[in-house]
Design a protein around this motif. Structure first.
Motif, PDB file in Angstrom:
ATOM      1  N   ILE A   1      22.079 -14.669  -6.821  1.00  0.00           N
ATOM      2  CA  ILE A   1      20.621 -14.617  -6.638  1.00  0.00           C
ATOM      3  C   ILE A   1      19.921 -14.638  -7.995  1.00  0.00           C
ATOM      4  N   ALA A   2      20.502 -13.917  -8.951  1.00  0.00           N
ATOM      5  CA  ALA A   2      19.888 -13.872 -10.288  1.00  0.00           C
ATOM      6  C   ALA A   2      19.810 -15.270 -10.890  1.00  0.00           C
ATOM      7  N   VAL A   3      20.867 -16.081 -10.671  1.00  0.00           N
ATOM      8  CA  VAL A   3      20.875 -17.431 -11.240  1.00  0.00           C
ATOM      9  C   VAL A   3      19.867 -18.332 -10.524  1.00  0.00           C
ATOM     10  N   TRP A   4      19.804 -18.235  -9.190  1.00  0.00           N
ATOM     11  CA  TRP A   4      18.985 -19.191  -8.431  1.00  0.00           C
ATOM     12  C   TRP A   4      17.544 -18.739  -8.261  1.00  0.00           C
ATOM     13  N   GLU A   5      17.334 -17.453  -8.094  1.00  0.00           N
ATOM     14  CA  GLU A   5      15.973 -16.991  -7.771  1.00  0.00           C
ATOM     15  C   GLU A   5      15.395 -16.096  -8.852  1.00  0.00           C
ATOM     16  N   GLY A   6      16.273 -15.641  -9.775  1.00  0.00           N
ATOM     17  CA  GLY A   6      15.787 -14.790 -10.861  1.00  0.00           C
ATOM     18  C   GLY A   6      15.738 -13.337 -10.448  1.00  0.00           C
ATOM     19  N   TYR A   7      14.869 -12.670 -11.118  1.00  0.00           N
ATOM     20  CA  TYR A   7      14.774 -11.224 -11.037  1.00  0.00           C
ATOM     21  C   TYR A   7      14.476 -10.680  -9.624  1.00  0.00           C
TER      22      TYR A   7
ATOM     23  N   TYR B   1       0.838  -1.218   0.000  1.00  0.00           N
ATOM     24  CA  TYR B   1       0.000   0.000   0.000  1.00  0.00           C
ATOM     25  C   TYR B   1       0.865   1.258   0.000  1.00  0.00           C
ATOM     26  N   LEU B   2       1.986   1.182   0.703  1.00  0.00           N
ATOM     27  CA  LEU B   2       2.818   2.381   0.867  1.00  0.00           C
ATOM     28  C   LEU B   2       3.940   2.488  -0.168  1.00  0.00           C
ATOM     29  N   THR B   3       4.226   1.374  -0.885  1.00  0.00           N
ATOM     30  CA  THR B   3       5.373   1.419  -1.818  1.00  0.00           C
ATOM     31  C   THR B   3       5.121   0.762  -3.174  1.00  0.00           C
ATOM     32  N   GLY B   4       4.137  -0.130  -3.267  1.00  0.00           N
ATOM     33  CA  GLY B   4       3.979  -0.906  -4.513  1.00  0.00           C
ATOM     34  C   GLY B   4       4.999  -2.015  -4.619  1.00  0.00           C
ATOM     35  N   VAL B   5       5.786  -2.229  -3.556  1.00  0.00           N
ATOM     36  CA  VAL B   5       6.834  -3.253  -3.578  1.00  0.00           C
ATOM     37  C   VAL B   5       6.328  -4.495  -2.846  1.00  0.00           C
ATOM     38  N   ALA B   6       6.504  -5.640  -3.505  1.00  0.00           N
ATOM     39  CA  ALA B   6       6.025  -6.897  -2.911  1.00  0.00           C
ATOM     40  C   ALA B   6       7.194  -7.797  -2.535  1.00  0.00           C
ATOM     41  N   GLN B   7       8.410  -7.349  -2.795  1.00  0.00           N
ATOM     42  CA  GLN B   7       9.584  -8.231  -2.655  1.00  0.00           C
ATOM     43  C   GLN B   7       9.919  -8.534  -1.195  1.00  0.00           C
ATOM     44  N   GLU B   8      10.269  -9.794  -0.948  1.00  0.00           N
ATOM     45  CA  GLU B   8      10.603 -10.240   0.405  1.00  0.00           C
ATOM     46  C   GLU B   8      11.794  -9.456   0.976  1.00  0.00           C
TER      47      GLU B   8
ATOM     48  N   ARG C   1      14.195  11.132   4.806  1.00  0.00           N
ATOM     49  CA  ARG C   1      12.792  11.251   5.254  1.00  0.00           C
ATOM     50  C   ARG C   1      11.924  10.094   4.775  1.00  0.00           C
ATOM     51  N   GLU C   2      12.369   9.459   3.706  1.00  0.00           N
ATOM     52  CA  GLU C   2      11.716   8.234   3.210  1.00  0.00           C
ATOM     53  C   GLU C   2      12.822   7.353   2.680  1.00  0.00           C
ATOM     54  N   ILE C   3      12.946   6.167   3.190  1.00  0.00           N
ATOM     55  CA  ILE C   3      13.983   5.258   2.676  1.00  0.00           C
ATOM     56  C   ILE C   3      13.366   3.882   2.471  1.00  0.00           C
ATOM     57  N   LEU C   4      13.691   3.303   1.316  1.00  0.00           N
ATOM     58  CA  LEU C   4      13.267   1.930   1.057  1.00  0.00           C
ATOM     59  C   LEU C   4      14.526   1.062   1.050  1.00  0.00           C
ATOM     60  N   PHE C   5      14.531   0.049   1.891  1.00  0.00           N
ATOM     61  CA  PHE C   5      15.665  -0.879   1.958  1.00  0.00           C
ATOM     62  C   PHE C   5      15.296  -2.160   1.216  1.00  0.00           C
ATOM     63  N   LEU C   6      16.235  -2.630   0.394  1.00  0.00           N
ATOM     64  CA  LEU C   6      15.987  -3.845  -0.395  1.00  0.00           C
ATOM     65  C   LEU C   6      17.112  -4.826  -0.182  1.00  0.00           C
ATOM     66  N   ARG C   7      16.769  -6.088  -0.309  1.00  0.00           N
ATOM     67  CA  ARG C   7      17.797  -7.122  -0.317  1.00  0.00           C
ATOM     68  C   ARG C   7      18.656  -6.897  -1.561  1.00  0.00           C
ATOM     69  N   GLU C   8      19.984  -6.828  -1.355  1.00  0.00           N
ATOM     70  CA  GLU C   8      20.861  -6.560  -2.494  1.00  0.00           C
ATOM     71  C   GLU C   8      20.870  -7.767  -3.416  1.00  0.00           C
ATOM     72  N   THR C   9      20.616  -7.515  -4.688  1.00  0.00           N
ATOM     73  CA  THR C   9      20.622  -8.611  -5.638  1.00  0.00           C
ATOM     74  C   THR C   9      22.073  -8.880  -6.071  1.00  0.00           C
ATOM     75  N   SER C  10      22.294 -10.057  -6.635  1.00  0.00           N
ATOM     76  CA  SER C  10      23.651 -10.447  -7.023  1.00  0.00           C
ATOM     77  C   SER C  10      23.541 -11.432  -8.175  1.00  0.00           C
ATOM     78  N   GLU C  11      24.693 -11.750  -8.754  1.00  0.00           N
ATOM     79  CA  GLU C  11      24.662 -12.731  -9.861  1.00  0.00           C
ATOM     80  C   GLU C  11      24.166 -14.070  -9.343  1.00  0.00           C
TER      81      GLU C  11
END
Ligand code: GLY
Ligand code: MN
Ligand code: MN
Length: 432
Positions: free
Chosen positions: A90-96, A55-62, A78-88
């Motif tokens: 993660i890209a191979v095993w879990e995708g986008y 609702y607050l970000t449109g982000v559904a990522q774990e 004042r507004e920060i979104l923290f994300l799990r850093e993606t890597s090669e």
């Protein structure tokens, strides 16, 4: 990439603005994604987005975390979104996974950081803040035995910073989320449109000998091909199965003479539809089934009319029960005598209509709202009366999704066939 088409970030930006409008000075808000629950061996459940985070970000990522700190010393904090850093790897095993740029474009939050920066930023912002709003599941009917990611975070934060003033973010979310904006209503309408297509598809498919799970498969095909998915576990209940309110087996054969209760709907962009229709397996209702069907339809129409701003949900429920009672008398299911001698705590009508007549709908199927809050313009409610008669081997429920406005209701499912005669004629036509 998401299954749904991009949603404008202005929706999430304005949701954050509305939340900021409710915060006292020197506030800090933290919202966490949901955990991905384990199942057996090394398997996990399909991830379910956290509704407040979406609702607050449109982000559904774990593992994502949103921080709002309107009075932070540095504007960029004042507004920060923290994300799990993606890597090669993660890209191979879990995708986008989201890049920082994509997260910025999706949410409109300008400052996006990787999760490893969270502890340092959290310390700094806690030092700048007096009031801390943390999230919890405060749905009155939630039955939670596992500590959620959010609950762990609350426990750890309060232990580490015992001297701050803590507040329940859920209370604010329950004030904001019931009132849907135009963009949200458009997403709900899309979920209803897909749901309607699924239902129409069934009218040509259901016949004696078909299994309930084959009906489920037809719906899955229609919903998924249109960028949807089941909004909740579908209830596809023929004959007496309809009298099991939470029937989920969907394994029985639909028999000639049965009616089939379908509580089935699609979600779109995490916004849910919630539909129930009851149709004759053979294509034609018996006289008795039709009588009960028309009774439920009259109650549905009455309950839609009764959805007016300012009314309390409990009064609406009472009115629904009064309407149902009139129909039960006409159907000969209860008598005036039954009513006279009834225990007011257990009215006679409850034998045939024992559930709530509706609930708020949105990012959650049973959407959040403050207990006891009156209806207001912008609320979307389901309207779902029913009459269940195990002794006669069938149950009928009808359910539409309805927007409340200052000038009356808008039935978001008005074009999904509901008149018994229309359903019979569409079934006949589809069978050729
Ligand atoms: N499909 C769930 C409900 O009607 O509440
Ligand atoms: Mn339903
Ligand atoms: Mn419902």
């Amino acid at each position: 990439m998401t299954r749904h088409l991009p949603v404008k970030s202005s929706l999430f930006q304005s949701n954050r603005d509305r939340l900021r409008g409710l915060l006292p000075e020197k506030s800090l808000v933290v919202v966490n994604a949901n955990d991905i629950p384990p199942t057996n061996a090394d398997a996990v459940m399909i991830p379910v987005p956290n509704s407040d985070l979406f609702y607050l970000t449109g982000v559904a990522q774990e593992e994502s975390v949103l921080v709002i700190c309107p009075d932070a010393h540095e504007e960029k904090h004042r507004e920060i979104l923290f994300l799990r850093e993606t890597s090669e790897h993660i890209a191979v095993w879990e995708g986008y996974k989201l890049t920082k740029e994509q997260a910025r474009a999706t949410s409109g939050v300008r400052t996006v950081m990787w999760l490893q920066e969270f502890p340092v930023m959290m310390r700094r912002l806690m030092c700048e803040s007096d009031h801390v709003f943390l999230n919890s599941n405060e749905h009155a009917r939630a039955d939670i035995v596992v500590e959620s990611r959010e609950a762990r975070f609350v426990r750890e934060t309060v232990a580490m910073w015992p001297l701050h003033r803590y507040h329940r973010l859920a209370k604010l979310m329950h004030e904001l989320r019931p009132v849907k904006s135009e963009e949200e209503i458009a997403l709900l309408k899309e979920a209803c449109r897909i749901t309607g297509d699924g239902f129409r598809r069934l009218l040509g498919f259901v016949r004696p000998g078909v299994h309930e799970f084959e009906v489920e498969a037809e719906l899955a095909h229609e919903f998924i091909r249109q960028r949807g998915r089941f909004a909740y576990n579908p209830i596809i209940a023929s004959g007496n199965n309809a009298n099991v309110l939470h029937y989920l087996d969907n394994n029985a054969v639909c028999k000639k003479g049965d009616v089939l209760l379908l509580d089935v709907a699609s979600t779109y962009a995490n916004y849910n539809a919630d539909l129930t229709r009851t149709i004759p397996v053979s294509g034609k209702f018996t006289k008795r089934q039709r009588e009960v069907y028309d009774a439920v339809l009259r109650v549905l129409r009455g309950c839609i009319k009764n959805l007016v701003p300012g009314k309390l949900p409990k009064d609406w429920q009472r009115e629904a029960e009064e309407l149902t009672q009139v129909e039960l008398l006409k159907l000969g299911l209860i008598t005036e005598k039954d009513i006279k001698k009834q225990d007011p705590e257990k009215p006679a009508l409850k034998k045939y209509f024992m559930h709530g007549v509706g609930h708020p709908l949105g990012l959650d199927v049973h959407d959040v709202a403050a207990i006891g809050a009156p209806f207001a313009p912008g609320w979307v409610m389901t309207v779902e009366p029913g009459i269940y008669i195990p002794d006669e081997g069938f149950g009928i429920r009808l359910e539409n999704d309805v927007l409340i406005t200052a000038d009356g209701t808008v039935d978001l499912m008005a074009d999904i066939p509901i008149e018994a005669a229309e359903i019979e004629s569409l079934m006949k036509k589809a069978r050729g």
